[in-house]
Design a protein around this motif. Sequence first.
Motif, PDB file in Angstrom:
ATOM      1  N   GLU A 157     -48.469  18.098 -18.155  1.00  5.91           N
ATOM      2  CA  GLU A 157     -48.250  19.014 -19.244  1.00  5.91           C
ATOM      3  C   GLU A 157     -48.382  17.686 -20.574  1.00  5.91           C
ATOM      4  O   GLU A 157     -48.950  18.200 -21.496  1.00  5.91           O
ATOM      5  CB  GLU A 157     -46.805  19.411 -19.347  1.00  5.91           C
ATOM      6  CG  GLU A 157     -46.387  19.950 -20.724  1.00  5.91           C
ATOM      7  CD  GLU A 157     -47.624  21.085 -21.148  1.00  5.91           C
ATOM      8  OE1 GLU A 157     -47.479  21.254 -22.252  1.00  5.91           O
ATOM      9  OE2 GLU A 157     -48.146  21.824 -20.178  1.00  5.91           O
ATOM     10  N   TYR A 167     -41.882  24.280 -25.195  1.00  4.54           N
ATOM     11  CA  TYR A 167     -41.449  25.275 -24.339  1.00  4.54           C
ATOM     12  C   TYR A 167     -41.833  24.918 -23.019  1.00  4.54           C
ATOM     13  O   TYR A 167     -41.058  25.075 -21.918  1.00  4.54           O
ATOM     14  CB  TYR A 167     -41.956  26.810 -24.863  1.00  4.54           C
ATOM     15  CG  TYR A 167     -43.470  26.965 -24.602  1.00  4.54           C
ATOM     16  CD1 TYR A 167     -44.107  27.156 -23.279  1.00  4.54           C
ATOM     17  CD2 TYR A 167     -44.210  26.650 -25.780  1.00  4.54           C
ATOM     18  CE1 TYR A 167     -45.251  27.385 -23.249  1.00  4.54           C
ATOM     19  CE2 TYR A 167     -45.636  26.649 -25.542  1.00  4.54           C
ATOM     20  CZ  TYR A 167     -46.472  27.040 -24.378  1.00  4.54           C
ATOM     21  OH  TYR A 167     -47.625  27.306 -24.396  1.00  4.54           O
ATOM     22  N   ALA A 168     -43.034  24.493 -22.747  1.00  9.79           N
ATOM     23  CA  ALA A 168     -43.621  23.915 -21.665  1.00  9.79           C
ATOM     24  C   ALA A 168     -42.816  22.809 -20.917  1.00  9.79           C
ATOM     25  O   ALA A 168     -42.298  22.741 -19.932  1.00  9.79           O
ATOM     26  CB  ALA A 168     -45.204  23.843 -21.237  1.00  9.79           C
ATOM     27  N   ALA A 171     -39.380  23.454 -20.014  1.00  9.09           N
ATOM     28  CA  ALA A 171     -39.264  24.243 -18.388  1.00  9.09           C
ATOM     29  C   ALA A 171     -39.256  22.903 -17.304  1.00  9.09           C
ATOM     30  O   ALA A 171     -38.753  23.177 -16.591  1.00  9.09           O
ATOM     31  CB  ALA A 171     -40.349  25.218 -18.507  1.00  9.09           C
ATOM     32  N   TRP A 172     -40.602  21.990 -17.856  1.00 10.95           N
ATOM     33  CA  TRP A 172     -40.320  21.082 -16.721  1.00 10.95           C
ATOM     34  C   TRP A 172     -39.194  20.082 -16.643  1.00 10.95           C
ATOM     35  O   TRP A 172     -38.789  19.655 -15.527  1.00 10.95           O
ATOM     36  CB  TRP A 172     -41.717  20.154 -16.983  1.00 10.95           C
ATOM     37  CG  TRP A 172     -42.858  20.820 -16.347  1.00 10.95           C
ATOM     38  CD1 TRP A 172     -43.891  21.137 -17.450  1.00 10.95           C
ATOM     39  CD2 TRP A 172     -43.377  21.059 -15.109  1.00 10.95           C
ATOM     40  NE1 TRP A 172     -44.914  21.644 -16.288  1.00 10.95           N
ATOM     41  CE2 TRP A 172     -44.346  21.576 -15.032  1.00 10.95           C
ATOM     42  CE3 TRP A 172     -42.568  20.710 -13.812  1.00 10.95           C
ATOM     43  CZ2 TRP A 172     -45.302  21.917 -13.920  1.00 10.95           C
ATOM     44  CZ3 TRP A 172     -43.433  21.236 -12.748  1.00 10.95           C
ATOM     45  CH2 TRP A 172     -44.301  21.758 -12.712  1.00 10.95           C
ATOM     46  N   GLY A 174     -36.082  21.271 -17.366  1.00  9.98           N
ATOM     47  CA  GLY A 174     -35.210  21.871 -16.677  1.00  9.98           C
ATOM     48  C   GLY A 174     -35.207  21.826 -14.921  1.00  9.98           C
ATOM     49  O   GLY A 174     -34.451  21.628 -14.376  1.00  9.98           O
ATOM     50  N   VAL A 175     -36.614  21.930 -14.654  1.00  8.85           N
ATOM     51  CA  VAL A 175     -37.086  21.861 -13.187  1.00  8.85           C
ATOM     52  C   VAL A 175     -36.437  20.430 -12.642  1.00  8.85           C
ATOM     53  O   VAL A 175     -35.764  20.267 -11.542  1.00  8.85           O
ATOM     54  CB  VAL A 175     -38.404  22.219 -12.807  1.00  8.85           C
ATOM     55  CG1 VAL A 175     -38.839  21.771 -11.506  1.00  8.85           C
ATOM     56  CG2 VAL A 175     -38.574  23.354 -13.286  1.00  8.85           C
TER      57      VAL A 175
END
Length: 202
Positions: A157, A167-168, A171-172, A174-175
């Motif tokens: 990313e 936003y991307a 998300a990463w 968070g993962v």
Amino acid sequence: MTVPRVASTSSAATRLEIALIAAVCAALCIVLGWTSRTALNPDGVSYLDIAARFSAGDWSGAVQGYWSPLYPLLLAVLGTATGATGATLLGQVHFLNVGIALGIVALLWRMARVHGDPIVARALFAAFLLASARTPRLDAVTPDLLLIGAVLGLGGELLRGAGSRWYALGAWFGVIFLTKTSSWPWLLVTVTLLTIAGDRAM
């Protein structure tokens, strides 16, 4: 200013070399997974116990401050879907790890083909094979492989979006955090560096 994308100029020989490296790496992961299908490390006992708590609906007992929740949640989904327990479930968990490893190999293959440089390809796969200071931890029931995959996704990313798609990135992040909660200092450093880089680019 938009940076133009440089088309890959890799030759057929280079693409073949990248494919062969990926194939050897994938074969190694399969062999390691098969030969260690009955192995169970001490941390693995805890992850399987947490997975059992998830399966039983005991969320208060499963979610706590030490063990990261994402990997045992995947194990719980696997166990619930197959109905397996004991040694059978352990073998399936190792096959899940093999699947994660093969997904990483596929991502590395794609990144190497896009870059088109065999030296970069060798470096990418060597880094994966030695990321645990040894061959990939397919013998252990741990989230290490999942973490490598998530970090690779974050790296992809950053390369594609240059850190502009928050936003991307979020998300990463968070993962990665849910995969390994102890990664939060590195995530904080990454956010800080991205913020500084973004301010300088303005």
